[in-house]
Design a protein around this motif. Sequence first.
Motif, PDB file in Angstrom:
ATOM      1  N   MET A   1     -61.452 -62.098  11.407  1.00 53.46           N
ATOM      2  CA  MET A   1     -61.017 -62.438  12.774  1.00 53.46           C
ATOM      3  C   MET A   1     -61.578 -61.406  13.746  1.00 53.46           C
ATOM      4  SD  MET A   1     -57.311 -63.639  14.027  1.00 53.46           S
ATOM      5  CE  MET A   1     -56.367 -62.184  13.673  1.00 53.46           C
ATOM      6  N   ARG A   9     -53.976 -62.742  20.490  1.00 54.47           N
ATOM      7  CA  ARG A   9     -52.743 -62.974  19.727  1.00 54.47           C
ATOM      8  C   ARG A   9     -51.631 -62.030  20.169  1.00 54.47           C
ATOM      9  NH1 ARG A   9     -53.419 -66.202  15.138  1.00 54.47           N
ATOM     10  NH2 ARG A   9     -53.208 -68.149  16.277  1.00 54.47           N
ATOM     11  N   GLU A  84     -44.267 -50.131  12.777  1.00 56.80           N
ATOM     12  CA  GLU A  84     -44.956 -49.678  11.565  1.00 56.80           C
ATOM     13  C   GLU A  84     -46.085 -50.638  11.221  1.00 56.80           C
ATOM     14  OE1 GLU A  84     -41.892 -49.522   8.670  1.00 56.80           O
ATOM     15  OE2 GLU A  84     -40.874 -47.833   9.609  1.00 56.80           O
ATOM     16  N   GLN A  85     -45.818 -51.916  11.349  1.00 60.80           N
ATOM     17  CA  GLN A  85     -46.842 -52.906  11.035  1.00 60.80           C
ATOM     18  C   GLN A  85     -48.020 -52.779  12.003  1.00 60.80           C
ATOM     19  OE1 GLN A  85     -46.792 -54.761   8.357  1.00 60.80           O
ATOM     20  NE2 GLN A  85     -44.763 -54.136   7.715  1.00 60.80           N
ATOM     21  N   LEU A  88     -50.208 -49.999  10.971  1.00 61.26           N
ATOM     22  CA  LEU A  88     -50.919 -50.237   9.718  1.00 61.26           C
ATOM     23  C   LEU A  88     -51.862 -51.430   9.812  1.00 61.26           C
ATOM     24  CD1 LEU A  88     -48.054 -49.617   7.162  1.00 61.26           C
ATOM     25  CD2 LEU A  88     -49.925 -48.102   7.770  1.00 61.26           C
TER      26      LEU A  88
ATOM     27  N   TYR B  76     -47.814 -53.979   3.398  1.00 63.73           N
ATOM     28  CA  TYR B  76     -46.701 -53.027   3.315  1.00 63.73           C
ATOM     29  C   TYR B  76     -45.468 -53.694   3.899  1.00 63.73           C
ATOM     30  CZ  TYR B  76     -43.642 -49.207   4.762  1.00 63.73           C
ATOM     31  OH  TYR B  76     -42.557 -48.409   4.969  1.00 63.73           O
ATOM     32  N   ILE B  77     -44.403 -53.741   3.126  1.00 60.74           N
ATOM     33  CA  ILE B  77     -43.132 -54.230   3.668  1.00 60.74           C
ATOM     34  C   ILE B  77     -42.112 -53.119   3.507  1.00 60.74           C
ATOM     35  CG2 ILE B  77     -41.329 -55.982   3.545  1.00 60.74           C
ATOM     36  CD1 ILE B  77     -43.372 -57.897   2.435  1.00 60.74           C
ATOM     37  N   ARG B  94     -47.382 -65.697  11.221  1.00 61.13           N
ATOM     38  CA  ARG B  94     -48.707 -65.798  11.818  1.00 61.13           C
ATOM     39  C   ARG B  94     -49.145 -64.451  12.403  1.00 61.13           C
ATOM     40  NH1 ARG B  94     -48.138 -70.363  15.424  1.00 61.13           N
ATOM     41  NH2 ARG B  94     -48.451 -71.902  13.800  1.00 61.13           N
ATOM     42  N   LEU B  97     -50.127 -61.949   9.696  1.00 66.58           N
ATOM     43  CA  LEU B  97     -51.483 -62.234   9.240  1.00 66.58           C
ATOM     44  C   LEU B  97     -52.516 -61.726  10.238  1.00 66.58           C
ATOM     45  CD1 LEU B  97     -51.001 -65.844   7.867  1.00 66.58           C
ATOM     46  CD2 LEU B  97     -51.859 -63.914   6.553  1.00 66.58           C
ATOM     47  N   ARG B 141     -45.075 -63.648   3.335  1.00 71.74           N
ATOM     48  CA  ARG B 141     -46.515 -63.353   3.331  1.00 71.74           C
ATOM     49  C   ARG B 141     -47.030 -63.121   1.910  1.00 71.74           C
ATOM     50  NH1 ARG B 141     -45.886 -57.791   6.616  1.00 71.74           N
ATOM     51  NH2 ARG B 141     -44.220 -59.039   7.481  1.00 71.74           N
TER      52      ARG B 141
END
Lengths: 225, 205, 263
Positions: A1, A9, A84-85, A88, B76-77, B94, B97, B141
């Motif tokens: 992407m 997004r 955190e996401q 990362l 990572y969760i 979404r 991802l 996911r």
Amino acid sequence: MKLSRLFTRVLQRELQLAYRRRADLANPPLFFLIVVALFPLGVTPDLERLATMAAGVLWVAALLANLLSLDLLFRSDHEDGSLEQLLLASSPPTLIVLGKALAHWLVTGLPLTLMSPLLAMMLALSPAAMPLLMLSLALGTVTLSLVGGIGAALTVGLRQGGLLLTLLIMPLFVPVLIFGTAVVQAAGAGLPWSGQLALLAAMAVLALVSAPLATVAALRIAVEE
Amino acid sequence: MTPVLSAQSLRCERDERLLFDRLDLSLMPGDILHLTGPNGSGKTTLLRALVGLGQAVEGHIQWFDGQVQSNEKIWYIGHRPGVTLLQSPLENLRYALALRGLERNESSLFEALEHVGLRGYEDVPSRQLSAGQQRRVALARLFLDTPSISVWVLDEPLTALDDKAVELLKARIQAFAAAGGSVLMTSHHGMSGDAVRTLALGGAE
Amino acid sequence: MWQSSFWQSSFWKNLVRWFHKWTSPKWFYNLSRPLGAWIGWLALLILVVSLVWGLAFAPIERLQGNSYRIIFIHVPAAFLSQAIYAAIAALGLIGLVWRIKLAFYLAKQSVPIGASMAFLALVTGAIWGKPTWGAWWVWDARLTSMLVLLFLYLGLWALHNAMERPESGDRAAAILALVGVVNLPIIKFSVEWWNTLHQPATLKFTEAPPMHISMLIPFLLAILGFYLAAVAWALKRTRLEILQRERRTQWARDELDRLGGNV
């Protein structure tokens, strides 16, 4: 992407979230209106004297209204772990932060800019200065959103973050306030204003390039705390 | 074979307590490394340090051969699962991802959500879901087919899930490892199987 | 090839070892005790000489009379407050890049010193302003910049104290200091520009008329004295910070035992 795709997004998500929290959206414009309305009550209803102060009052009020909304920039992302996401992500986090800052500008800086002519009329700002008021606010609030993002990131995990945010960020807003007001004053007095406006634009560019770096560095500390 | 992850002489001190010292670990393709230990033994701290959230741990950490960008290969969760409550499970999935540079069509997203028992909840704001369902949003996911992802780092993935979901997720983890994936996880549940190695923290106490 | 031999050379290894030793808190602690004391006494001596000379013996200034004498305090304080901010940012960068704890300790304990200097510069500015401008506070460009600088300092200190873990506070404050140091020239420029726009040039602060040598010497001495005093003060504060932050190490415990209740 592609990166541009991710950027869109992020922007889409932020605007969607802003829309779903639309009660909060009204706060900065409302605050802007209230502060501007208080000034004539506190100082003078004399339109001539108000006109001389209008540029400064409008800019100070817009700046405070902007500051008010910054506290929420990363708060819910921090609470639910999205931060955190973000850090990362496989793409540079600076890009995502930039997307968030742009979204913040779209839902605070831009509305403040669009409503400013109305409030300017209440303060009898000279009509000649109106377009420059909007232009300077549009440019200046970009810097505020970006630089404010650094402060929001530094204080996101802290209790009393809002108050601390004000202390950290206020000194950094001084140049924007000075040149923003100066543009409007110069335009109102029929003096050249392009230099001041160029400086305002230069600050926005500098913030665009450097603020996301500092913001991401600060967010890394916030998720650790 | 290059290890997926190799870490040497890890050391962590937190709030005046030595959590671990001279800790070595490595993760190979097909491995499930199960970190165990009492609360406060530093499992979460270690996981977070390994994925690059925080500098609380000293030592040498290397993902893959040290050259590639590792983030795009890792799910990572964490303890806070990163589920935005104002967004629906579908939107959350979404976005997760997108942060990995990935996209999937609607039907595979629906399928993944159905796997974790969120059928019929796809478009409900996540705020209206129960705690267990919210965790499932994040876990969905893992039920997608994402060849670019070769490592799962999961902090307590089995908490707040009912028995059936626990079994389902365990089976999914085993299947992922069997297919050559690597899993690094913490859990108070037991994990069994040939691929599972256990690393116990908090032995110093 | 030559590169690898350079990195393995004894020269380089010694340099690295020396650097690590120098930046170890323990080594610094032990070194700074005698060093701080020497610098402190020297600073006191120079300050007494320069201030007595400047405040009592230097000739009266032609235009401003006796009130000019406050520059012997005001100017060094103003210089220092800016220099210390730059130093804090530099130390923060060192701490962030090379993860040197000592740099963070020094940076943190320099904050109150810099803030005191900014405050002192503002107060002496006000005292000077009353007879000169007829008002305690005038929106002079330099004073306004100094006020903003004081806010920057207060922000740093508040951030240090707001963070639960001191390590986070160190890094957060370092980022803020770096952002601040980039902004400081912009702030100064904008305030000066704003000032010239709004106020016709009055008697500018600190742009003292060319100084006679009998004023210049005590003036330069005062600046030197202030700098040395700030260094001694920073060493003292940093020593306490080191003891506090390293209190789990054996040497720090021994030192605390040795000091008994005198800390």
